[in-house]
Design an enzyme around this catalytic site. Structure first.
Site, PDB file in Angstrom:
ATOM      1  CG  HIS A  33      29.574  57.374  59.970  1.00  0.00           C
ATOM      2  ND1 HIS A  33      29.558  56.337  59.063  1.00  0.00           N
ATOM      3  CD2 HIS A  33      29.056  58.444  59.324  1.00  0.00           C
ATOM      4  CE1 HIS A  33      29.057  56.761  57.906  1.00  0.00           C
ATOM      5  NE2 HIS A  33      28.737  58.035  58.047  1.00  0.00           N
ATOM      6  NE  ARG A  59      25.469  61.346  61.730  1.00  0.00           N
ATOM      7  CZ  ARG A  59      26.509  61.525  60.912  1.00  0.00           C
ATOM      8  NH1 ARG A  59      26.367  62.260  59.808  1.00  0.00           N
ATOM      9  NH2 ARG A  59      27.689  61.021  61.211  1.00  0.00           N
ATOM     10  CG  ASP A  98       8.668  57.959  73.106  1.00  0.00           C
ATOM     11  OD1 ASP A  98       8.226  59.101  72.889  1.00  0.00           O
ATOM     12  OD2 ASP A  98       8.015  56.920  72.879  1.00  0.00           O
ATOM     13  CD  GLU A 133      25.057  62.347  54.507  1.00  0.00           C
ATOM     14  OE1 GLU A 133      26.197  62.008  54.860  1.00  0.00           O
ATOM     15  OE2 GLU A 133      24.015  61.793  54.921  1.00  0.00           O
ATOM     16  CG  ASP A 163      28.752  60.271  52.949  1.00  0.00           C
ATOM     17  OD1 ASP A 163      29.039  59.138  52.535  1.00  0.00           O
ATOM     18  OD2 ASP A 163      28.655  60.543  54.153  1.00  0.00           O
TER      19      ASP A 163
END
Length: 254
Positions: free
Chosen positions: A48, A73, A87, A152, A178
């Site tokens: 977000h 995230r 990585d 969620e 959510d």
């Protein structure tokens, strides 16, 4: 030399409370500032917030020597982006919108090298292995990766027992915003009905020996969920702190 020890993973496995902050400003300067604030962890949000791989990596770089553990995230739980984030040096991931055991199994494989997973072997020239200065990275990396999956929706809650039993999932994180919207309480994550569902979810996750996480900016409810056994608590975000501080400063002179 092995992969760096993931102290957040060790703390959650030991049942130690870890409180932290979302980084949503997509800015390495503010991330560096908060890296000295003393939070247990900081999460760089790509779902977000206007972050991409480059801005995420820049924040990982400035937080390298922070005492706070760092998570990322991604916007979605896709193997290709997980590969890039690992990585780039991320050791702890929170994957949004996980609703089934099958999704969780794919994610658990995506963070592990073969033969136990599907992560591509290419970190030798990447930041994760300090560009091969960590000679034993590929042999030791799997054990230090922390995988959190985010439930969620009611579909996810109904499948929580199956999700929580997936080998490789270290923590199940509940997203009240959510979840409350999915339950018909858009904008009201503190509704009693939502709290009741979260309480039940926490008990079920703990039954399977996995850590429980939640985003809860309401201090009283946060303490309530901690008392139920949640140990990974998001207590706010950097944008919120800036907004709140701005309002408080302006109010002094109004």
């Amino acid at each position: 030399m092995p992969a760096p020890r993931n102290k957040l993973k060790a703390a959650l496995k030991a049942g130690k409370l870890q409180t932290g902050l979302w980084l949503s400003l997509a800015n390495s300067y503010s991330a560096e500032l908060l890296g000295d604030a003393g939070f247990s962890w900081l999460l760089i949000d790509g779902e977000h917030s206007p972050n991409d791989l480059q801005t995420i990596m820049q924040q990982l770089q400035v937080l390298r020597f922070s005492e706070s553990s760092v998570l990322v995230r991604p916007p979605i739980g896709e193997t290709w982006i997980i590969k890039q984030l690992l990585d780039a040096g991320a050791q702890s991931l929170l994957i949004p919108m996980v609703e089934t055991r099958e999704q969780a199994e794919v994610l658990a494989k995506a963070v592990r090298y073969p033969p136990h997973g599907t992560r591509g072997v290419g970190a030798g020239g990447a930041r994760a292995s300090r560009f091969s200065y960590i000679a034993d990275y590929t042999a030791t990396a799997d054990a230090e990766i922390l995988l959190m999956v985010q439930v969620e929706s009611m579909k996810a809650v109904e499948a929580i027992d199956e999700i929580a039993t997936v080998d490789g999932v270290d923590c199940v994180f509940i997203g009240p915003a959510d979840l409350s919207a999915d339950m018909g309480f858009l904008g009201n994550p503190y509704a009693p009905e939502v709290t009741a569902v979260i309480e039940g979810a926490i008990k079920r996750i703990l039954k399977h020996g996995k850590a429980v996480g939640i985003y809860m900016a309401n201090p009283e409810l946060a303490k309530h969920f901690i008392n139920l056994g949640a140990t990974f608590i998001a207590i706010g975000n950097d944008a919120g702190l800036l907004t709140q501080g701005s309002k408080q400063l302006r109010a002094i002179y109004e």
